[in-house]
Structure formats: structure tokens, C-alpha cells
Design a protein around this motif. Structure first.
Motif, PDB file in Angstrom:
ATOM      1  N   GLU A  64       7.578 132.138   7.364  1.00 12.51           N
ATOM      2  CA  GLU A  64       6.304 131.419   7.463  1.00 12.51           C
ATOM      3  C   GLU A  64       6.569 129.926   7.258  1.00 12.51           C
ATOM      4  O   GLU A  64       7.288 129.544   6.337  1.00 12.51           O
ATOM      5  CB  GLU A  64       5.342 131.933   6.395  1.00 12.51           C
ATOM      6  CG  GLU A  64       4.008 131.266   6.392  1.00 12.51           C
ATOM      7  CD  GLU A  64       3.100 131.787   5.281  1.00 12.51           C
ATOM      8  OE1 GLU A  64       1.958 131.337   5.230  1.00 12.51           O
ATOM      9  OE2 GLU A  64       3.551 132.621   4.476  1.00 12.51           O
ATOM     10  N   ILE A  65       5.990 129.101   8.125  1.00 12.97           N
ATOM     11  CA  ILE A  65       6.126 127.648   8.029  1.00 12.97           C
ATOM     12  C   ILE A  65       4.736 127.067   7.812  1.00 12.97           C
ATOM     13  O   ILE A  65       3.829 127.319   8.591  1.00 12.97           O
ATOM     14  CB  ILE A  65       6.751 127.060   9.307  1.00 12.97           C
ATOM     15  CG1 ILE A  65       8.118 127.689   9.569  1.00 12.97           C
ATOM     16  CG2 ILE A  65       6.865 125.542   9.198  1.00 12.97           C
ATOM     17  CD1 ILE A  65       8.690 127.340  10.929  1.00 12.97           C
ATOM     18  N   VAL A  66       4.592 126.272   6.729  1.00 12.19           N
ATOM     19  CA  VAL A  66       3.297 125.687   6.387  1.00 12.19           C
ATOM     20  C   VAL A  66       3.487 124.188   6.168  1.00 12.19           C
ATOM     21  O   VAL A  66       4.342 123.776   5.379  1.00 12.19           O
ATOM     22  CB  VAL A  66       2.708 126.322   5.109  1.00 12.19           C
ATOM     23  CG1 VAL A  66       1.395 125.662   4.740  1.00 12.19           C
ATOM     24  CG2 VAL A  66       2.541 127.817   5.279  1.00 12.19           C
ATOM     25  N   ALA A  67       2.696 123.375   6.858  1.00 16.29           N
ATOM     26  CA  ALA A  67       2.682 121.928   6.655  1.00 16.29           C
ATOM     27  C   ALA A  67       1.334 121.559   6.057  1.00 16.29           C
ATOM     28  O   ALA A  67       0.294 121.856   6.638  1.00 16.29           O
ATOM     29  CB  ALA A  67       2.902 121.192   7.968  1.00 16.29           C
ATOM     30  N   HIS A  68       1.372 120.921   4.863  1.00 15.05           N
ATOM     31  CA  HIS A  68       0.133 120.572   4.179  1.00 15.05           C
ATOM     32  C   HIS A  68       0.390 119.372   3.263  1.00 15.05           C
ATOM     33  O   HIS A  68       1.324 119.396   2.450  1.00 15.05           O
ATOM     34  CB  HIS A  68      -0.374 121.765   3.366  1.00 15.05           C
ATOM     35  CG  HIS A  68      -1.655 121.519   2.651  1.00 15.05           C
ATOM     36  ND1 HIS A  68      -2.846 121.335   3.308  1.00 15.05           N
ATOM     37  CD2 HIS A  68      -1.937 121.420   1.340  1.00 15.05           C
ATOM     38  CE1 HIS A  68      -3.800 121.140   2.416  1.00 15.05           C
ATOM     39  NE2 HIS A  68      -3.270 121.178   1.216  1.00 15.05           N
ATOM     40  N   ASN A  69      -0.440 118.339   3.386  1.00 10.07           N
ATOM     41  CA  ASN A  69      -0.359 117.161   2.522  1.00 10.07           C
ATOM     42  C   ASN A  69       1.045 116.579   2.420  1.00 10.07           C
ATOM     43  O   ASN A  69       1.598 116.437   1.333  1.00 10.07           O
ATOM     44  CB  ASN A  69      -0.877 117.474   1.115  1.00 10.07           C
ATOM     45  CG  ASN A  69      -2.364 117.667   1.082  1.00 10.07           C
ATOM     46  OD1 ASN A  69      -3.073 117.205   1.963  1.00 10.07           O
ATOM     47  ND2 ASN A  69      -2.846 118.374   0.081  1.00 10.07           N
ATOM     48  N   LEU A  72       6.271 120.119   3.827  1.00  9.18           N
ATOM     49  CA  LEU A  72       6.609 121.222   4.716  1.00  9.18           C
ATOM     50  C   LEU A  72       7.245 122.311   3.869  1.00  9.18           C
ATOM     51  O   LEU A  72       8.190 122.055   3.125  1.00  9.18           O
ATOM     52  CB  LEU A  72       7.592 120.745   5.788  1.00  9.18           C
ATOM     53  CG  LEU A  72       8.136 121.810   6.733  1.00  9.18           C
ATOM     54  CD1 LEU A  72       7.027 122.358   7.621  1.00  9.18           C
ATOM     55  CD2 LEU A  72       9.253 121.231   7.589  1.00  9.18           C
ATOM     56  N   THR A  73       6.701 123.520   3.958  1.00 11.46           N
ATOM     57  CA  THR A  73       7.216 124.647   3.182  1.00 11.46           C
ATOM     58  C   THR A  73       7.650 125.744   4.143  1.00 11.46           C
ATOM     59  O   THR A  73       6.893 126.127   5.033  1.00 11.46           O
ATOM     60  CB  THR A  73       6.137 125.196   2.222  1.00 11.46           C
ATOM     61  OG1 THR A  73       5.641 124.123   1.418  1.00 11.46           O
ATOM     62  CG2 THR A  73       6.696 126.281   1.329  1.00 11.46           C
ATOM     63  N   VAL A  74       8.861 126.230   3.958  1.00 10.13           N
ATOM     64  CA  VAL A  74       9.384 127.345   4.741  1.00 10.13           C
ATOM     65  C   VAL A  74       9.599 128.500   3.775  1.00 10.13           C
ATOM     66  O   VAL A  74      10.323 128.370   2.790  1.00 10.13           O
ATOM     67  CB  VAL A  74      10.710 126.974   5.443  1.00 10.13           C
ATOM     68  CG1 VAL A  74      11.208 128.141   6.274  1.00 10.13           C
ATOM     69  CG2 VAL A  74      10.533 125.735   6.302  1.00 10.13           C
ATOM     70  N   PHE A  97      12.965 133.554  -0.088  1.00  8.65           N
ATOM     71  CA  PHE A  97      13.222 132.151  -0.400  1.00  8.65           C
ATOM     72  C   PHE A  97      11.994 131.319  -0.100  1.00  8.65           C
ATOM     73  O   PHE A  97      11.092 131.727   0.635  1.00  8.65           O
ATOM     74  CB  PHE A  97      14.424 131.620   0.402  1.00  8.65           C
ATOM     75  CG  PHE A  97      14.178 131.518   1.880  1.00  8.65           C
ATOM     76  CD1 PHE A  97      13.608 130.386   2.437  1.00  8.65           C
ATOM     77  CD2 PHE A  97      14.522 132.569   2.720  1.00  8.65           C
ATOM     78  CE1 PHE A  97      13.383 130.300   3.801  1.00  8.65           C
ATOM     79  CE2 PHE A  97      14.307 132.486   4.087  1.00  8.65           C
ATOM     80  CZ  PHE A  97      13.732 131.345   4.627  1.00  8.65           C
ATOM     81  N   GLU A  98      11.983 130.148  -0.687  1.00  9.63           N
ATOM     82  CA  GLU A  98      10.956 129.152  -0.411  1.00  9.63           C
ATOM     83  C   GLU A  98      11.628 127.791  -0.472  1.00  9.63           C
ATOM     84  O   GLU A  98      12.150 127.398  -1.508  1.00  9.63           O
ATOM     85  CB  GLU A  98       9.815 129.219  -1.422  1.00  9.63           C
ATOM     86  CG  GLU A  98       8.698 128.250  -1.124  1.00  9.63           C
ATOM     87  CD  GLU A  98       7.492 128.445  -2.019  1.00  9.63           C
ATOM     88  OE1 GLU A  98       6.845 127.451  -2.349  1.00  9.63           O
ATOM     89  OE2 GLU A  98       7.205 129.603  -2.385  1.00  9.63           O
ATOM     90  N   ARG A  99      11.642 127.082   0.643  1.00 10.62           N
ATOM     91  CA  ARG A  99      12.292 125.773   0.723  1.00 10.62           C
ATOM     92  C   ARG A  99      11.223 124.744   1.059  1.00 10.62           C
ATOM     93  O   ARG A  99      10.451 124.915   1.995  1.00 10.62           O
ATOM     94  CB  ARG A  99      13.374 125.812   1.796  1.00 10.62           C
ATOM     95  CG  ARG A  99      14.089 124.533   2.054  1.00 10.62           C
ATOM     96  CD  ARG A  99      14.924 124.071   0.910  1.00 10.62           C
ATOM     97  NE  ARG A  99      16.204 124.764   0.889  1.00 10.62           N
ATOM     98  CZ  ARG A  99      17.177 124.435   0.081  1.00 10.62           C
ATOM     99  NH1 ARG A  99      17.021 123.447  -0.767  1.00 10.62           N
ATOM    100  NH2 ARG A  99      18.303 125.093   0.092  1.00 10.62           N
ATOM    101  N   VAL A 109       4.699 118.103  12.297  1.00 10.44           N
ATOM    102  CA  VAL A 109       5.550 119.163  12.825  1.00 10.44           C
ATOM    103  C   VAL A 109       5.167 119.381  14.282  1.00 10.44           C
ATOM    104  O   VAL A 109       4.002 119.608  14.601  1.00 10.44           O
ATOM    105  CB  VAL A 109       5.369 120.469  12.013  1.00 10.44           C
ATOM    106  CG1 VAL A 109       6.194 121.592  12.617  1.00 10.44           C
ATOM    107  CG2 VAL A 109       5.761 120.242  10.563  1.00 10.44           C
ATOM    108  N   ARG A 110       6.127 119.291  15.187  1.00 12.39           N
ATOM    109  CA  ARG A 110       5.882 119.476  16.620  1.00 12.39           C
ATOM    110  C   ARG A 110       6.018 120.933  17.014  1.00 12.39           C
ATOM    111  O   ARG A 110       5.160 121.486  17.668  1.00 12.39           O
ATOM    112  CB  ARG A 110       6.857 118.630  17.456  1.00 12.39           C
ATOM    113  CG  ARG A 110       6.559 117.197  17.442  1.00 12.39           C
ATOM    114  CD  ARG A 110       5.290 116.926  18.260  1.00 12.39           C
ATOM    115  NE  ARG A 110       4.501 115.942  17.555  1.00 12.39           N
ATOM    116  CZ  ARG A 110       3.209 116.043  17.297  1.00 12.39           C
ATOM    117  NH1 ARG A 110       2.517 117.056  17.665  1.00 12.39           N
ATOM    118  NH2 ARG A 110       2.587 115.104  16.655  1.00 12.39           N
ATOM    119  N   ASP A 111       7.144 121.566  16.678  1.00 14.57           N
ATOM    120  CA  ASP A 111       7.326 122.980  17.004  1.00 14.57           C
ATOM    121  C   ASP A 111       8.470 123.549  16.185  1.00 14.57           C
ATOM    122  O   ASP A 111       9.155 122.825  15.464  1.00 14.57           O
ATOM    123  CB  ASP A 111       7.562 123.193  18.506  1.00 14.57           C
ATOM    124  CG  ASP A 111       8.871 122.584  18.997  1.00 14.57           C
ATOM    125  OD1 ASP A 111       9.577 121.944  18.208  1.00 14.57           O
ATOM    126  OD2 ASP A 111       9.182 122.760  20.175  1.00 14.57           O
TER     127      ASP A 111
END
Length: 159
Positions: A64-69, A72-74, A97-99, A109-111
Motif C-alpha cells: 500500500e502506498i499513501v501520500a499525505h501531508n 509518503l508511506t509504503v 514493513f512500513e517505510r 506522486v505521479r505513479d
């Protein structure tokens, strides 16, 4: 050896820099954490970047990829599998994992692409037009080439 730095005196004497101090403190904590999964950060051009994470053993639907504030969290969570055999050695990491990556202002984030166990995330900095510097033209009549400090009355007396 302790490498933590106390930012409390700076926090008391500054206004509006809380986010900067939080970032510095969180970076110090992250450096002491485990380095899984390994990653590369590449600058493709002046405003284009790519993060590549080595996530062997994971499928795209387990990431899961999340971009917020500006962060970027993977996150990777391996689905429960029924062991069909008996392993003598298990060297491919399947732990969750969480990076986290702190993004600069206006980085989007584009893609994201997943190929051969590598997750590639394309980033692009897009500064809004309102934030870009712009040249301001100066309006007004041009000054005569021969400026005189004398007023009109002084000119009449001289003639």
C-alpha cells in the motif's frame, strides 16, 4: 554513544519552526531503525525523482502506498499463506514493513510500477504559478535625458 540532540532551547526561542525540529528528530529515530526494505532515491531531472524499493517476496496487492501531508508511506503486509511444504531455510523476507519518506513542498506522486520484485515510485515537483518568481514591469514616464534642477520660474529669469 548518544547522538541525540536536544532541540528544546531552540523550540523556546523560535516561532514557526516546529515542523523542522520534528523532521530532524524523526530522522534521528529512523536512522536507528532497521533498514528493511532497502531502497534507492534517484534524481531523474531537476524536478523529477524516483524511489525504488526492493520488495522481493511481495505481490503488488500486498503493498500500500499513501501520500499525505508531505509524507509518503509504503506499507507491506504479506498475506497469510498455508505452508505447503517444509522449509529447510527461509531467506526471503516476508515480514511486514512500513517505510516513510518526507517529501518537500510541491512534490507529488505521479505513479508506481512493480516489476521483478522492485517497486518504483515516480515523484514530480510542481511549483504552482502563484509561487514562481515573476518579473514586475515598472510603469511611468521615462525621465528626460537632461534633467534640470531649476524650476520653470528660474528658466524664465535666465532667458
Amino acid at each position: 554513544m548518544r547522538t541525540n540532540f536536544d532541540f528544546a532551547p531552540f523550540r523556546r526561542s523560535t516561532v514557526g519552526f516546529d515542523r523542522l525540529f520534528d523532521l530532524l528528530e524523526s530522522t534521528a529515530r529512523v536512522d536507528t531503525m532497521e533498514g528493511y526494505p532497502p531502497f534507492d532515491i534517484e534524481q531523474k531531472s531537476e524536478d523529477s525523482y524516483r524511489i525504488t524499493l526492493a520488495v522481493a517476496g511481495f505481490r503488488p496487492d500486498e503493498i500500500e502506498i499513501v501520500a499525505h501531508n508531505n509524507q509518503l508511506t509504503v506499507i507491506g503486509r504479506k498475506a497469510e499463506e498455508k505452508d505447503s511444504g517444509q522449509y529447510l531455510h527461509r531467506g526471503i523476507a516476508t515480514r511486514a514493513f512500513e517505510r516513510r519518506f518526507q517529501l518537500a513542498d510541491f512534490v507529488q506522486v505521479r505513479d508506481a510500477n512493480f516489476d521483478n520484485g522492485l517497486l518504483q515510485i515516480a515523484l514530480q515537483r510542481e511549483v504552482p504559478e502563484a509561487m514562481k518568481p515573476r518579473r514586475i514591469s515598472i510603469n511611468g514616464a521615462s525621465a528626460p535625458a537632461n534633467d534640470s534642477l531649476e524650476g520653470p520660474a528660474d528658466e524664465q529669469q535666465a532667458a
